[in-house]
Design an enzyme around this catalytic site. Structure first.
Site, PDB file in Angstrom:
ATOM      1  N   SER A 173       1.135  -7.160  10.000  1.00 28.15           N
ATOM      2  CA  SER A 173       0.039  -6.644   9.835  1.00 28.15           C
ATOM      3  C   SER A 173      -1.032  -7.284   8.701  1.00 28.15           C
ATOM      4  O   SER A 173      -0.274  -7.337   7.567  1.00 28.15           O
ATOM      5  CB  SER A 173      -0.043  -5.087   9.588  1.00 28.15           C
ATOM      6  OG  SER A 173      -1.256  -4.552   8.962  1.00 28.15           O
ATOM      7  N   ASN A 175      -3.272  -5.718   6.930  1.00 23.32           N
ATOM      8  CA  ASN A 175      -3.878  -4.810   6.077  1.00 23.32           C
ATOM      9  C   ASN A 175      -3.031  -4.219   5.065  1.00 23.32           C
ATOM     10  O   ASN A 175      -3.405  -3.149   4.468  1.00 23.32           O
ATOM     11  CB  ASN A 175      -4.492  -3.743   7.136  1.00 23.32           C
ATOM     12  CG  ASN A 175      -5.283  -4.241   7.965  1.00 23.32           C
ATOM     13  OD1 ASN A 175      -6.182  -4.991   7.862  1.00 23.32           O
ATOM     14  ND2 ASN A 175      -5.081  -3.848   9.326  1.00 23.32           N
ATOM     15  N   THR A 176      -1.811  -4.389   4.994  1.00 22.01           N
ATOM     16  CA  THR A 176      -0.820  -4.412   3.846  1.00 22.01           C
ATOM     17  C   THR A 176      -0.675  -5.290   2.745  1.00 22.01           C
ATOM     18  O   THR A 176      -0.313  -6.229   3.287  1.00 22.01           O
ATOM     19  CB  THR A 176       0.301  -3.821   4.247  1.00 22.01           C
ATOM     20  OG1 THR A 176       0.192  -2.617   5.097  1.00 22.01           O
ATOM     21  CG2 THR A 176       1.245  -3.219   2.988  1.00 22.01           C
ATOM     22  N   LYS A 215       7.760  -8.552  15.013  1.00 22.93           N
ATOM     23  CA  LYS A 215       6.299  -8.594  15.476  1.00 22.93           C
ATOM     24  C   LYS A 215       5.855  -9.702  14.576  1.00 22.93           C
ATOM     25  O   LYS A 215       5.801  -9.414  13.112  1.00 22.93           O
ATOM     26  CB  LYS A 215       5.635  -7.452  15.572  1.00 22.93           C
ATOM     27  CG  LYS A 215       4.289  -7.632  16.159  1.00 22.93           C
ATOM     28  CD  LYS A 215       3.751  -6.101  16.215  1.00 22.93           C
ATOM     29  CE  LYS A 215       2.306  -6.403  17.022  1.00 22.93           C
ATOM     30  NZ  LYS A 215       1.799  -5.047  17.827  1.00 22.93           N
ATOM     31  N   ASN A 244       0.555  -9.908  16.555  1.00 29.24           N
ATOM     32  CA  ASN A 244      -0.286  -8.916  15.886  1.00 29.24           C
ATOM     33  C   ASN A 244      -1.723  -9.386  15.954  1.00 29.24           C
ATOM     34  O   ASN A 244      -2.181 -10.183  16.306  1.00 29.24           O
ATOM     35  CB  ASN A 244       0.139  -8.586  14.329  1.00 29.24           C
ATOM     36  CG  ASN A 244      -0.027  -6.999  14.002  1.00 29.24           C
ATOM     37  OD1 ASN A 244      -1.144  -6.618  14.362  1.00 29.24           O
ATOM     38  ND2 ASN A 244       1.036  -6.536  13.429  1.00 29.24           N
TER      39      ASN A 244
END
Length: 362
Positions: A173, A175-176, A215, A244
């Site tokens: 991800s 977004n972290t 992932k 992702n």
């Protein structure tokens, strides 16, 4: 259902912001307002991957059912499997709103949610209450403020081992902050060693061995893909999920929305994610299972993922635009396509377009 959804239901949902519309769709699934799929099972779509028998190769990707609220309602839409999460040990609110943006002209979504979820305990309670046997994977992550992110992933394996069909280790991800750093070779080696050791401990304790998938992002360099493939092959990992969301904004129609921070998903992700899928298939060889994700919106795009090396395929963002009837339409389309191809199993088409997809530039 495509016509009515696009003209009525979608128009109504799009009056709300993306996150509110998402919540309304979860509520509709909880109440049974959305009907199930009545597509007859096609044995040509059934296959065994990573030791799991999937009734069909189409799954719902993580990110929709973050808190394991409606996994069985999702399966009734026709999906062969679904994936809940990403779940973190402690509840966390994620990033400030607004954090979901629809790019309607491109049938895409940008999100910067940041692993917003209710934590391990809430998801575990719901999964423990299930009374059906459909395939539900658990996508595990780390808290934003964690002092030991690897320990968070290990905690996810141990917490959900009794209720998961398989695990996905999500390190991709955008977004972290710093999460994608776990894709670097040294960090990835430490993570995989710890996670798989926890899985092996639980397998010895329970007598049941669950598969673990990794992932990865679509924004990797060739060197980065080399490193991931090397570590994957040197550990007893059961498979990859490619990929992702992307940080790329190539070809988007609305420069204002394109400037929003976050990961891009939907139709514009299809080409890049499929090209990365083919590159990873080439690197890891024919035996390792791969789930292809990114821009899947039709039976034809599912088949292209398979041709590029995918054993299974997941979607999510395109359902925002196509509605809950999409999995049923895809399954009917897959059966028709297999009729035209004259093949006994969808597996027979895997890797048949590998060279074509390897030639696509990133």
């Amino acid at each position: 259902m495509t016509g009515p959804f696009k003209t009525l239901a979608r128009r109504g949902l799009f009056l709300f912001d993306g996150e509110t519309a998402h919540g309304l769709s979860i509520a509709a699934l909880k109440t049974g307002l959305i009907p199930g799929c009545r597509v007859p099972a096609d044995t040509r779509l059934k296959q065994t991957v990573a030791g799991i028998v999937f009734p069909n190769p189409l799954g719902l990707a993580a990110g929709y059912d973050k808190n394991a609220e409606v996994p069985d309602a999702i399966l009734r839409l026709g999906f062969g499997f679904t994936e809940v999460g990403t779940v973190t040990p402690k509840p966390q609110p994620g990033n400030p709103r607004p954090r979901i943006f629809r790019l309607e002209k491109d049938e895409a979504v940008i999100n910067r949610l940041g692993f917003n979820n209710e934590g391990h305990d809430a998801a575990f309670t719901r999964l423990s209450a299930r009374r059906t046997n459909g395939i539900v994977g658990v996508n595990i992550g780390a808290n934003k403020d964690s002092a030991d992110r690897i320990a968070d992933y290990v905690a996810g394996i141990r917490r959900f081992y009794s209720v998961a069909s398989y695990f996905t280790v999500n390190i991709s991800s955008p977004n972290t902050p710093g999460l994608r750093d776990l894709q670097a070779r040294e960090s990835l080696a430490a993570l995989l060693s710890a996670v798989l050791a926890a899985r092996d401990d639980e397998a010895a304790r329970t007598g049941k061995r669950l598969s673990v998938f990794l992932k990865i992002a679509p924004d990797l360099t060739e060197e980065g893909m080399d490193d991931i493939a090397a570590e994957v092959m040197s550990h007893s990992l059961d498979g990859l999920i490619v990929s992702n969301t992307t940080l790329s904004r190539d070809g988007l129609s609305d420069p204002r929305l394109a400037a929003e921070a976050g990961g891009l998903s939907g139709k514009p992700l299809f080409t890049r994610s499929t090209a990365v899928l083919a590159r990873m298939r080439k690197r890891v060889g024919p035996a390792l299972p791969i789930i292809g994700v990114g821009g899947v919106s039709s039976a034809e795009t599912v088949i292209e993922k398979v041709r590029a090396g995918a054993d299974l395929v997941q979607l999510y963002s395109c359902m925002v635009y196509e509605g809950p009837g999409l999995p049923g339409r895809i399954l009917r389309g897959l059966s028709a396509l297999l009729d035209r191809e004259g093949v006994a199993s969808i597996r027979d088409l895997r890797d048949s377009g590998l060279d074509q997809w390897l030639s696509v530039k990133l």
